[in-house]
Write a protein that holds these residues in place. Structure first.
Motif, PDB file in Angstrom:
ATOM      1  N   VAL A 133       0.854  -1.199   0.000  1.00 51.77           N
ATOM      2  CA  VAL A 133       0.000   0.000   0.000  1.00 51.77           C
ATOM      3  C   VAL A 133       0.882   1.238   0.000  1.00 51.77           C
ATOM      4  O   VAL A 133       0.728   2.137  -0.835  1.00 51.77           O
ATOM      5  N   ASP A 134       1.819   1.289   0.928  1.00 53.76           N
ATOM      6  CA  ASP A 134       2.692   2.459   1.056  1.00 53.76           C
ATOM      7  C   ASP A 134       3.554   2.673  -0.187  1.00 53.76           C
ATOM      8  O   ASP A 134       3.752   3.813  -0.618  1.00 53.76           O
ATOM      9  N   PRO A 194      -1.932   9.171   3.180  1.00 57.57           N
ATOM     10  CA  PRO A 194      -1.073   8.040   3.537  1.00 57.57           C
ATOM     11  C   PRO A 194      -1.885   6.833   4.000  1.00 57.57           C
ATOM     12  O   PRO A 194      -3.031   6.954   4.440  1.00 57.57           O
ATOM     13  N   GLY A 195      -1.250   5.669   3.904  1.00 60.37           N
ATOM     14  CA  GLY A 195      -1.884   4.459   4.393  1.00 60.37           C
ATOM     15  C   GLY A 195      -2.111   4.551   5.886  1.00 60.37           C
ATOM     16  O   GLY A 195      -1.286   5.114   6.614  1.00 60.37           O
ATOM     17  N   GLN A 196      -3.242   4.015   6.316  1.00 57.12           N
ATOM     18  CA  GLN A 196      -3.540   3.997   7.743  1.00 57.12           C
ATOM     19  C   GLN A 196      -4.441   2.830   8.079  1.00 57.12           C
ATOM     20  O   GLN A 196      -5.209   2.359   7.243  1.00 57.12           O
ATOM     21  N   GLN A 197      -4.318   2.380   9.315  1.00 56.96           N
ATOM     22  CA  GLN A 197      -5.166   1.310   9.801  1.00 56.96           C
ATOM     23  C   GLN A 197      -6.572   1.861   9.991  1.00 56.96           C
ATOM     24  O   GLN A 197      -6.750   2.915  10.597  1.00 56.96           O
ATOM     25  N   ARG A 198      -7.567   1.172   9.439  1.00 56.26           N
ATOM     26  CA  ARG A 198      -8.951   1.621   9.520  1.00 56.26           C
ATOM     27  C   ARG A 198      -9.686   0.906  10.646  1.00 56.26           C
ATOM     28  O   ARG A 198      -9.341  -0.225  11.012  1.00 56.26           O
ATOM     29  N   ASP A 199     -10.712   1.544  11.152  1.00 58.83           N
ATOM     30  CA  ASP A 199     -11.508   0.968  12.238  1.00 58.83           C
ATOM     31  C   ASP A 199     -12.095  -0.387  11.857  1.00 58.83           C
ATOM     32  O   ASP A 199     -12.279  -1.246  12.705  1.00 58.83           O
ATOM     33  N   TRP A 200     -12.386  -0.573  10.578  1.00 54.21           N
ATOM     34  CA  TRP A 200     -13.009  -1.821  10.134  1.00 54.21           C
ATOM     35  C   TRP A 200     -11.987  -2.934   9.908  1.00 54.21           C
ATOM     36  O   TRP A 200     -12.343  -4.034   9.507  1.00 54.21           O
ATOM     37  N   GLY A 201     -10.694  -2.663  10.158  1.00 56.29           N
ATOM     38  CA  GLY A 201      -9.684  -3.710  10.116  1.00 56.29           C
ATOM     39  C   GLY A 201      -8.739  -3.674   8.943  1.00 56.29           C
ATOM     40  O   GLY A 201      -7.724  -4.349   8.950  1.00 56.29           O
ATOM     41  N   GLY A 202      -9.029  -2.913   7.922  1.00 55.68           N
ATOM     42  CA  GLY A 202      -8.149  -2.839   6.763  1.00 55.68           C
ATOM     43  C   GLY A 202      -7.083  -1.776   6.923  1.00 55.68           C
ATOM     44  O   GLY A 202      -7.081  -0.996   7.882  1.00 55.68           O
ATOM     45  N   TYR A 203      -6.149  -1.752   5.976  1.00 58.76           N
ATOM     46  CA  TYR A 203      -5.104  -0.732   5.911  1.00 58.76           C
ATOM     47  C   TYR A 203      -5.221  -0.112   4.528  1.00 58.76           C
ATOM     48  O   TYR A 203      -5.083  -0.817   3.515  1.00 58.76           O
ATOM     49  N   THR A 204      -5.528   1.185   4.453  1.00 59.96           N
ATOM     50  CA  THR A 204      -5.769   1.818   3.159  1.00 59.96           C
ATOM     51  C   THR A 204      -5.218   3.229   3.103  1.00 59.96           C
ATOM     52  O   THR A 204      -5.020   3.880   4.127  1.00 59.96           O
ATOM     53  N   GLY A 205      -5.011   3.695   1.894  1.00 61.42           N
ATOM     54  CA  GLY A 205      -4.691   5.080   1.602  1.00 61.42           C
ATOM     55  C   GLY A 205      -5.258   5.396   0.232  1.00 61.42           C
ATOM     56  O   GLY A 205      -5.691   4.497  -0.494  1.00 61.42           O
ATOM     57  N   TYR A 206      -5.265   6.672  -0.131  1.00 68.57           N
ATOM     58  CA  TYR A 206      -5.870   7.101  -1.391  1.00 68.57           C
ATOM     59  C   TYR A 206      -4.941   8.024  -2.165  1.00 68.57           C
ATOM     60  O   TYR A 206      -4.167   8.774  -1.583  1.00 68.57           O
ATOM     61  N   PHE A 207      -5.083   7.976  -3.491  1.00 68.93           N
ATOM     62  CA  PHE A 207      -4.489   9.016  -4.331  1.00 68.93           C
ATOM     63  C   PHE A 207      -5.497   9.408  -5.389  1.00 68.93           C
ATOM     64  O   PHE A 207      -6.418   8.659  -5.702  1.00 68.93           O
TER      65      PHE A 207
END
Length: 137
Positions: free
Chosen positions: A85-86, A102-115
């Motif tokens: 991801v990073d 930037p990538g970050q740990q989400r409350d729902w359990g995933g690790y995501t970021g956006y561009f």
């Protein structure tokens, strides 16, 4: 009707800029490129991402809604690790993607970021633990 998506078509303001971003920058390959009209990229076994010059899009589909805010769609690219991801988010940043969150740990359990691509379409780069069998070939 079968449950599937075959094409995702996005209207783009500058097809050459989008071609440079996706092909030259991200390293993807064109399935079909008609300068000034359309760029088609195979994005899966049975899925094509079609980037269509705005004028042709409007001529066939209708007027594009314009205004402030984010285009109300995200496109996800799932990977196997948070490091991937990073890495992809950093690649997008070097290509001039703006913004990049930037990538970050989400409350729902995933690790995501956006561009955002050159037209502002938001790409989510994600690890969705437990769903790999559905989204990663």
């Amino acid at each position: 009707m079968d449950q599937r998506i075959s094409f995702i078509t996005l209207a783009v303001a500058d097809l050459e800029r989008s071609r440079a971003f996706y092909l030259d920058g991200l390293g993807w390959s064109a399935e079909l490129f008609v300068p000034g009209e359309v760029l088609m990229i195979r994005a899966g076994e049975h899925l094509v991402l079609s980037l269509w010059a705005e004028s042709g899009f409007e001529g066939e589909v209708g007027p594009i809604r314009r205004g402030d805010g984010i285009v109300p769609i995200t496109i996800a690219h799932n990977v196997r690790t948070s490091a991937e991801v990073d890495e992809i988010l950093e690649l997008a940043r070097t290509l001039g993607a703006d913004p990049v969150s930037p990538g970050q740990q989400r409350d729902w359990g995933g690790y995501t970021g956006y561009f955002a691509d050159p037209d502002g379409y938001r790409w989510e780069i994600a690890v969705n633990e437990g769903m790999e069998h559905l989204v990663i070939p």
